[in-house]
Scaffold this active site. Structure first.
Site, PDB file in Angstrom:
ATOM      1  N   MET A  30       0.839  -1.203   0.000  1.00 46.65           N
ATOM      2  CA  MET A  30       0.000   0.000   0.000  1.00 46.65           C
ATOM      3  C   MET A  30       0.873   1.252   0.000  1.00 46.65           C
ATOM      4  O   MET A  30       0.391   2.357   0.293  1.00 46.65           O
ATOM      5  CB  MET A  30      -0.937   0.000   1.206  1.00 46.65           C
ATOM      6  CG  MET A  30      -1.883  -1.202   1.186  1.00 46.65           C
ATOM      7  SD  MET A  30      -3.386  -0.929   2.103  1.00 46.65           S
ATOM      8  CE  MET A  30      -2.756  -0.710   3.747  1.00 46.65           C
ATOM      9  N   HIS A  37       9.146  -3.288   3.519  1.00 51.67           N
ATOM     10  CA  HIS A  37       8.790  -3.474   2.107  1.00 51.67           C
ATOM     11  C   HIS A  37      10.045  -3.779   1.276  1.00 51.67           C
ATOM     12  O   HIS A  37      10.027  -4.623   0.383  1.00 51.67           O
ATOM     13  CB  HIS A  37       8.135  -2.218   1.537  1.00 51.67           C
ATOM     14  CG  HIS A  37       6.866  -1.810   2.216  1.00 51.67           C
ATOM     15  ND1 HIS A  37       6.771  -0.666   2.981  1.00 51.67           N
ATOM     16  CD2 HIS A  37       5.638  -2.370   2.235  1.00 51.67           C
ATOM     17  CE1 HIS A  37       5.525  -0.539   3.432  1.00 51.67           C
ATOM     18  NE2 HIS A  37       4.822  -1.562   3.000  1.00 51.67           N
ATOM     19  N   GLN A 148       5.951 -11.441   7.174  1.00 47.65           N
ATOM     20  CA  GLN A 148       5.476 -12.146   8.373  1.00 47.65           C
ATOM     21  C   GLN A 148       4.839 -11.175   9.356  1.00 47.65           C
ATOM     22  O   GLN A 148       4.040 -11.562  10.200  1.00 47.65           O
ATOM     23  CB  GLN A 148       6.629 -12.887   9.059  1.00 47.65           C
ATOM     24  CG  GLN A 148       6.139 -13.858  10.132  1.00 47.65           C
ATOM     25  CD  GLN A 148       7.207 -14.253  11.114  1.00 47.65           C
ATOM     26  OE1 GLN A 148       8.324 -14.569  10.710  1.00 47.65           O
ATOM     27  NE2 GLN A 148       6.874 -14.241  12.398  1.00 47.65           N
ATOM     28  N   MET A 184       8.605  -2.516  11.853  1.00 45.62           N
ATOM     29  CA  MET A 184       8.374  -1.392  10.938  1.00 45.62           C
ATOM     30  C   MET A 184       6.970  -1.462  10.369  1.00 45.62           C
ATOM     31  O   MET A 184       6.466  -2.536  10.045  1.00 45.62           O
ATOM     32  CB  MET A 184       9.393  -1.424   9.813  1.00 45.62           C
ATOM     33  CG  MET A 184      10.763  -1.073  10.307  1.00 45.62           C
ATOM     34  SD  MET A 184      11.830  -0.653   8.936  1.00 45.62           S
ATOM     35  CE  MET A 184      13.316  -0.297   9.847  1.00 45.62           C
ATOM     36  N   SER A 185       6.339  -0.296  10.255  1.00 50.29           N
ATOM     37  CA  SER A 185       4.986  -0.217   9.719  1.00 50.29           C
ATOM     38  C   SER A 185       4.753   1.206   9.225  1.00 50.29           C
ATOM     39  O   SER A 185       5.229   2.161   9.848  1.00 50.29           O
ATOM     40  CB  SER A 185       3.976  -0.539  10.828  1.00 50.29           C
ATOM     41  OG  SER A 185       2.683  -0.118  10.444  1.00 50.29           O
TER      42      SER A 185
HETATM   43  P1  AMP Z   1       1.468  -2.851   3.509  1.00 47.70           P
HETATM   44  O1  AMP Z   1       2.002  -1.807   2.589  1.00 47.70           O
HETATM   45  O2  AMP Z   1       1.494  -2.454   4.954  1.00 47.70           O
HETATM   46  O3  AMP Z   1       0.163  -3.436   3.059  1.00 47.70           O
HETATM   47  O4  AMP Z   1       2.515  -4.047   3.443  1.00 47.70           O
HETATM   48  C1  AMP Z   1       2.861  -4.627   2.212  1.00 47.70           C
HETATM   49  C2  AMP Z   1       3.639  -5.881   2.479  1.00 47.70           C
HETATM   50  O5  AMP Z   1       4.823  -5.566   3.235  1.00 47.70           O
HETATM   51  C3  AMP Z   1       2.865  -6.906   3.315  1.00 47.70           C
HETATM   52  O6  AMP Z   1       3.126  -8.208   2.808  1.00 47.70           O
HETATM   53  C4  AMP Z   1       3.425  -6.725   4.685  1.00 47.70           C
HETATM   54  O7  AMP Z   1       3.353  -7.886   5.487  1.00 47.70           O
HETATM   55  C5  AMP Z   1       4.863  -6.389   4.374  1.00 47.70           C
HETATM   56  N1  AMP Z   1       5.468  -5.689   5.505  1.00 47.70           N
HETATM   57  C6  AMP Z   1       5.009  -4.575   6.126  1.00 47.70           C
HETATM   58  N2  AMP Z   1       5.788  -4.248   7.176  1.00 47.70           N
HETATM   59  C7  AMP Z   1       6.773  -5.189   7.209  1.00 47.70           C
HETATM   60  C8  AMP Z   1       7.903  -5.408   8.065  1.00 47.70           C
HETATM   61  N3  AMP Z   1       8.177  -4.618   9.093  1.00 47.70           N
HETATM   62  N4  AMP Z   1       8.697  -6.473   7.802  1.00 47.70           N
HETATM   63  C9  AMP Z   1       8.425  -7.295   6.752  1.00 47.70           C
HETATM   64  N5  AMP Z   1       7.388  -7.137   5.913  1.00 47.70           N
HETATM   65  C10 AMP Z   1       6.576  -6.100   6.139  1.00 47.70           C
END
Ligand code: AMP
Length: 282
Positions: A30, A37, A148, A184-185
């Site tokens: 996203m 990412h 994960q 991380m987020s």
């Molecule tokens: P998102 O943009 O938050 O929807 O995340 C996109 C992808 O990145 C998803 O598969 C998440 O699980 C992965 N992701 C997000 N944060 C992390 C992180 N800290 N470590 C590994 N993968 C992540």
């Protein structure tokens, strides 16, 4: 690197690669990219001959009172990060490109989506599986990379792929953390400095859970209690859930055995954070 906004354009761009038998990796995101990412992207780059990163803040996976409107977005920054990683294609469609006004089809994975995040986010996983299924159909990737960090999401997608015979390999990549342990987020950007400090208790509680298991504890109840104590002692924590489940079926466990997922969701103010750890218990 090519930025593509249209489904048809992406299909046409990937067609020659597929004809030549080149392997294609897909990294659905996203946006508002961070090191988490990037670790997915690097894994795809290492394993596949072409990498497609999708950047799409998917409205159907947000509830009516959730953060769709304020979800952080910075496409230009994301594009330069992808460029510097050597990504081949960024697919960043508009909402109207991904969803027909009168779309009536969705993909539902039952049971695995009822617990954990599914309980407090009704409909969320239908949004996720529907958009990911669409991306699989659009890209025709050989491998798709998921973090994960969102362990339930990865389990649900694996189940969808298995049940619907989607010809893609789902690869789960370990969670990338800040040096102090916070996962991380993109949503970490919502946290005040005080909340950011309190949120370290999430990782601390997971580390404690692993230590208890190492020392022979097998009671889910006891581990959850201890985790809950650690998190509740941090300022402003509002626990949504702390669960210990089978990592594949996501069934709740009373005694730990096999591949175990310890997962939690905690609110600090308006920000809901999730984290987890997986342990093989013999
Ligand atoms: P998102 O943009 O938050 O929807 O995340 C996109 C992808 O990145 C998803 O598969 C998440 O699980 C992965 N992701 C997000 N944060 C992390 C992180 N800290 N470590 C590994 N993968 C992540």
């Amino acid at each position: 690197m090519r930025l593509i906004r249209r489904v048809q354009e992406l299909r046409e761009a990937l067609e020659p690669l597929r004809r030549e038998g080149k392997s294609i990796g897909l990294v659905p995101t996203m946006g508002y990219l961070h090191e988490g990412h990037l670790s997915l992207i690097r894994r795809s780059m290492a394993e596949c001959e072409a990498t497609v990163v999708s950047i799409f803040v998917n409205p159907t996976q947000f509830g009516p009172n959730e953060d769709f409107d304020r979800y952080p977005r910075d496409l230009n920054r994301d594009l330069s990060l992808c460029e510097s990683e050597g990504v081949d294609y960024v697919f960043a469609p508009d909402v109207s490109e991904m969803y027909h006004k009168d779309a009536t089809t969705k993909v539902t994975v039952a049971k695995l989506t009822e617990g954990l995040c599914g309980r407090s986010r009704p409909g969320h996983f239908d949004g996720v599986t529907t958009v990911v299924c669409k991306l699989f159909n659009i890209v025709g990737a050989d491998k798709a990379y998921f973090g994960q960090k969102d362990a339930q999401q990865a389990a649900v997608i694996r189940r969808m792929v298995r049940d619907l015979n989607i010809p893609v390999n789902v690869v789960e990549v370990p969670t990338v953390r800040e040096p102090d342990g916070l996962a991380m987020s993109s949503r970490n950007s919502y946290l005040t400095p005080e909340q950011r400090q309190s949120a370290l208790s999430l990782y601390r509680s997971l580390v404690m859970a692993r230590e208890m298991i190492d020392q022979g504890e097998r009671s889910a109840h006891k581990i959850r209690e201890r985790m809950s104590d650690i998190i509740r002692s941090s300022e402003g924590a509002d626990i949504d859930y702390i669960e210990i489940v089978d990592a594949d079926t996501l069934d709740s466990l009373e005694r730990l055995e096999g591949q175990v997922l310890i997962a939690l969701a905690v609110r600090y103010g308006d920000t809901r954070l999730i984290d987890n750890t997986k342990v093989e218990v013999s």
